[in-house]
Design a protein around this motif. Structure first.
Motif, PDB file in Angstrom:
ATOM      1  N   LEU A 153       8.892  10.232   8.860  1.00  0.00           N
ATOM      2  CA  LEU A 153       9.683   9.960   7.763  1.00  0.00           C
ATOM      3  C   LEU A 153       8.961  10.155   6.597  1.00  0.00           C
ATOM      4  N   VAL A 154       7.618   9.752   6.508  1.00  0.00           N
ATOM      5  CA  VAL A 154       6.778   9.607   5.215  1.00  0.00           C
ATOM      6  C   VAL A 154       6.126  11.102   5.144  1.00  0.00           C
ATOM      7  N   MET A 155       5.817  11.738   6.236  1.00  0.00           N
ATOM      8  CA  MET A 155       5.525  13.154   6.289  1.00  0.00           C
ATOM      9  C   MET A 155       6.402  14.066   5.802  1.00  0.00           C
ATOM     10  N   SER A 156       7.679  13.813   6.368  1.00  0.00           N
ATOM     11  CA  SER A 156       8.635  14.636   5.807  1.00  0.00           C
ATOM     12  C   SER A 156       8.873  14.535   4.148  1.00  0.00           C
ATOM     13  N   LEU A 157       9.033  13.222   3.713  1.00  0.00           N
ATOM     14  CA  LEU A 157       9.302  13.125   2.574  1.00  0.00           C
ATOM     15  C   LEU A 157       8.183  13.461   1.581  1.00  0.00           C
ATOM     16  N   ALA A 158       7.093  13.483   2.154  1.00  0.00           N
ATOM     17  CA  ALA A 158       5.823  14.098   1.213  1.00  0.00           C
ATOM     18  C   ALA A 158       5.825  15.479   1.067  1.00  0.00           C
ATOM     19  N   SER A 159       6.278  16.060   2.315  1.00  0.00           N
ATOM     20  CA  SER A 159       6.428  17.449   2.246  1.00  0.00           C
ATOM     21  C   SER A 159       7.536  17.973   1.066  1.00  0.00           C
ATOM     22  N   VAL A 160       8.524  17.240   1.309  1.00  0.00           N
ATOM     23  CA  VAL A 160       9.886  17.652   0.004  1.00  0.00           C
ATOM     24  C   VAL A 160       8.864  17.306  -1.300  1.00  0.00           C
ATOM     25  N   ALA A 161       8.269  16.311  -1.358  1.00  0.00           N
ATOM     26  CA  ALA A 161       7.942  16.034  -2.603  1.00  0.00           C
ATOM     27  C   ALA A 161       6.750  16.906  -3.239  1.00  0.00           C
ATOM     28  N   SER A 162       6.212  17.601  -2.042  1.00  0.00           N
ATOM     29  CA  SER A 162       4.825  18.651  -2.603  1.00  0.00           C
ATOM     30  C   SER A 162       5.580  19.569  -3.205  1.00  0.00           C
ATOM     31  N   LYS A 163       6.812  19.946  -2.637  1.00  0.00           N
ATOM     32  CA  LYS A 163       7.582  21.068  -2.909  1.00  0.00           C
ATOM     33  C   LYS A 163       8.538  21.165  -4.310  1.00  0.00           C
ATOM     34  N   THR A 164       8.669  19.872  -4.740  1.00  0.00           N
ATOM     35  CA  THR A 164       9.603  19.758  -5.712  1.00  0.00           C
ATOM     36  C   THR A 164       9.064  18.803  -6.911  1.00  0.00           C
ATOM     37  N   ILE A 205      -2.502  16.217  -0.609  1.00  0.00           N
ATOM     38  CA  ILE A 205      -2.522  15.277  -2.208  1.00  0.00           C
ATOM     39  C   ILE A 205      -1.252  14.346  -2.147  1.00  0.00           C
ATOM     40  N   VAL A 206      -0.110  14.718  -1.740  1.00  0.00           N
ATOM     41  CA  VAL A 206       0.882  13.686  -1.831  1.00  0.00           C
ATOM     42  C   VAL A 206       0.916  12.576  -1.111  1.00  0.00           C
ATOM     43  N   THR A 207       0.464  12.776   0.302  1.00  0.00           N
ATOM     44  CA  THR A 207       0.148  11.745   1.251  1.00  0.00           C
ATOM     45  C   THR A 207      -0.777  10.610   0.638  1.00  0.00           C
ATOM     46  N   SER A 208      -1.854  11.382  -0.025  1.00  0.00           N
ATOM     47  CA  SER A 208      -3.029  10.402  -0.444  1.00  0.00           C
ATOM     48  C   SER A 208      -2.417   9.678  -1.676  1.00  0.00           C
ATOM     49  N   LEU A 209      -1.452  10.065  -2.401  1.00  0.00           N
ATOM     50  CA  LEU A 209      -0.957   9.418  -3.545  1.00  0.00           C
ATOM     51  C   LEU A 209      -0.047   8.406  -3.093  1.00  0.00           C
ATOM     52  N   VAL A 210       0.668   8.285  -1.747  1.00  0.00           N
ATOM     53  CA  VAL A 210       1.344   7.405  -1.115  1.00  0.00           C
ATOM     54  C   VAL A 210       0.350   6.460  -0.591  1.00  0.00           C
ATOM     55  N   GLY A 211      -0.432   7.022   0.307  1.00  0.00           N
ATOM     56  CA  GLY A 211      -1.488   6.234   1.000  1.00  0.00           C
ATOM     57  C   GLY A 211      -2.282   5.061   0.377  1.00  0.00           C
ATOM     58  N   LEU A 212      -2.973   5.692  -0.822  1.00  0.00           N
ATOM     59  CA  LEU A 212      -4.003   4.806  -1.337  1.00  0.00           C
ATOM     60  C   LEU A 212      -3.237   3.397  -2.028  1.00  0.00           C
ATOM     61  N   PRO A 213      -2.056   3.621  -2.849  1.00  0.00           N
ATOM     62  CA  PRO A 213      -1.675   2.344  -3.164  1.00  0.00           C
ATOM     63  C   PRO A 213      -1.320   1.346  -1.873  1.00  0.00           C
ATOM     64  N   ILE A 214      -0.774   2.109  -1.012  1.00  0.00           N
ATOM     65  CA  ILE A 214      -0.319   1.149   0.124  1.00  0.00           C
ATOM     66  C   ILE A 214      -1.562   0.266   0.715  1.00  0.00           C
ATOM     67  N   PHE A 215      -2.829   1.223   1.001  1.00  0.00           N
ATOM     68  CA  PHE A 215      -3.904   0.279   1.169  1.00  0.00           C
ATOM     69  C   PHE A 215      -4.586  -0.481   0.320  1.00  0.00           C
ATOM     70  N   PHE A 216      -4.474  -0.172  -1.060  1.00  0.00           N
ATOM     71  CA  PHE A 216      -4.708  -1.217  -1.859  1.00  0.00           C
ATOM     72  C   PHE A 216      -4.152  -2.565  -1.605  1.00  0.00           C
ATOM     73  N   VAL A 217      -2.573  -2.407  -1.392  1.00  0.00           N
ATOM     74  CA  VAL A 217      -1.986  -3.688  -1.272  1.00  0.00           C
ATOM     75  C   VAL A 217      -2.187  -4.723   0.031  1.00  0.00           C
ATOM     76  N   LEU A 218      -2.476  -3.469   0.888  1.00  0.00           N
ATOM     77  CA  LEU A 218      -2.950  -4.230   2.292  1.00  0.00           C
ATOM     78  C   LEU A 218      -4.559  -4.938   2.239  1.00  0.00           C
ATOM     79  N   ILE A 219      -5.417  -4.276   1.371  1.00  0.00           N
ATOM     80  CA  ILE A 219      -6.687  -4.928   1.251  1.00  0.00           C
ATOM     81  C   ILE A 219      -6.487  -6.240   0.506  1.00  0.00           C
ATOM     82  N   HIS A 220      -5.768  -6.067  -0.736  1.00  0.00           N
ATOM     83  CA  HIS A 220      -5.436  -7.222  -1.564  1.00  0.00           C
ATOM     84  C   HIS A 220      -4.712  -8.555  -0.828  1.00  0.00           C
ATOM     85  N   ARG A 221      -3.832  -7.976   0.026  1.00  0.00           N
ATOM     86  CA  ARG A 221      -3.095  -9.113   0.667  1.00  0.00           C
ATOM     87  C   ARG A 221      -4.175  -9.873   1.717  1.00  0.00           C
ATOM     88  N   ARG A 222      -5.243  -8.985   2.289  1.00  0.00           N
ATOM     89  CA  ARG A 222      -5.868  -9.602   3.516  1.00  0.00           C
ATOM     90  C   ARG A 222      -6.943 -10.419   2.810  1.00  0.00           C
TER      91      ARG A 222
END
Length: 150
Positions: A107-118, A129-146
């Motif tokens: 699902l994330v890959m499909s949404l990133a593909s659509v976003a990269s085109k639009t 690039i789009v997946t990195s924009l999604v992944g970095l904030p999620i990892f920062f949140v996970l690291i902060h929570r840990r």
């Protein structure tokens, strides 16, 4: 960063075959993987051969990752973000986590593909690039929570 531009139905078929062949083995060891989350000693006390479980789990993961990277390149963060999203939704039990990881990553890959085109009209952004924009904030949140946990 990877891109889906070279994807064809043949590559989808190969990825599908590898997934269909390996996924049942992953599901078969899901209880053992859940037990391993309790620690090596506890998993061994349940009669699980931890060394064998780790070897075959790493073998399956390596085959799946190598197949995906061979066809679409290094599409950053999906292999890591998908399972974390799934873990937040369904918990730690691998019987549910494995299928949820598969679906959330797709699902994330499909949404990133659509976003990269639009996102930028008239320009196709690399999906990595789009997946990195999604992944970095999620990892920062996970690291902060840990760090907050004792």
């Amino acid at each position: 960063m990877g891109n889906l531009g070279a994807a064809s139905w043949e590559t989808v078929a190969v990825l599908g075959i590898v997934t269909v062949l390996l996924f049942p083995f992953s599901l078969a060891s899901s209880w053992k993987m859940t037990a391993l989350r309790l620690g090596e000693e506890r998993a061994a006390s349940f009669g699980i051969d931890v060394g064998r479980l780790r070897f075959f789990s790493l073998l399956r993961v390596s085959l799946l990752a190598a197949t995906a990277v061979a066809f679409v390149g290094t599409v950053g963060f999906i292999g890591l973000v998908g399972p974390h999203i799934a873990r937040l939704m369904v918990g730690e039990d691998h019987r549910f986590l494995l299928p949820a990881s598969l679906c959330s990553g797709a699902l994330v890959m499909s949404l990133a593909s659509v976003a990269s085109k639009t996102l930028v009209p008239g320009m196709l952004l690399p999906v990595g690039i789009v997946t990195s924009l999604v992944g970095l904030p999620i990892f920062f949140v996970l690291i902060h929570r840990r760090r907050r946990r004792p």
